[in-house]
Design an enzyme around this catalytic site. Sequence first.
Site, short mmCIF file in Angstrom:
data_model
loop_
_atom_site.label_atom_id
_atom_site.label_comp_id
_atom_site.label_asym_id
_atom_site.label_seq_id
_atom_site.Cartn_x
_atom_site.Cartn_y
_atom_site.Cartn_z
N ARG A 34 -15.29 -4.46 -35.66
CA ARG A 34 -14.01 -4.02 -35.06
C ARG A 34 -13.21 -3.17 -36.03
NH1 ARG A 34 -11.37 -9.38 -33.43
NH2 ARG A 34 -12.53 -9.96 -35.27
N ASN A 52 -13.54 -8.36 -29.71
CA ASN A 52 -14.69 -9.25 -29.57
C ASN A 52 -14.65 -9.89 -28.20
OD1 ASN A 52 -15.76 -8.83 -32.12
ND2 ASN A 52 -14.86 -10.66 -33.01
#
Length: 108
Positions: A34, A52
Amino acid sequence: MNAVATAATPSPMPPSTKTLRVVVKGRVQGVFFRDWTVQIARELGLNGWVRNRRDGSVEALFSGEPTAVDEMVERRCRVGPPAAVVTALSAFPSEDDPGQGFQRKPTV
């Protein structure tokens, strides 16, 4: 006559915007995927987000100049950061609002 031709000539269109929702599977959580995505997307001038998912995948929305979106999806996300192992990537056109800038969102 030249002035008429100039007035009738359409002005150049602004660059089109492409928006894709992407789901990346494999070893993509716990490997800074990320944070890496936020950094690369900002470098490419993209709007959107990354998060996520509870199933172990990473989901993202990329919006911007089509070649930048393609670069992010096809060249960057298919490989990921050094510790990642991408086993599958799905990309779908989206009409979701990407907002301004690129951000990391909470897990869903």
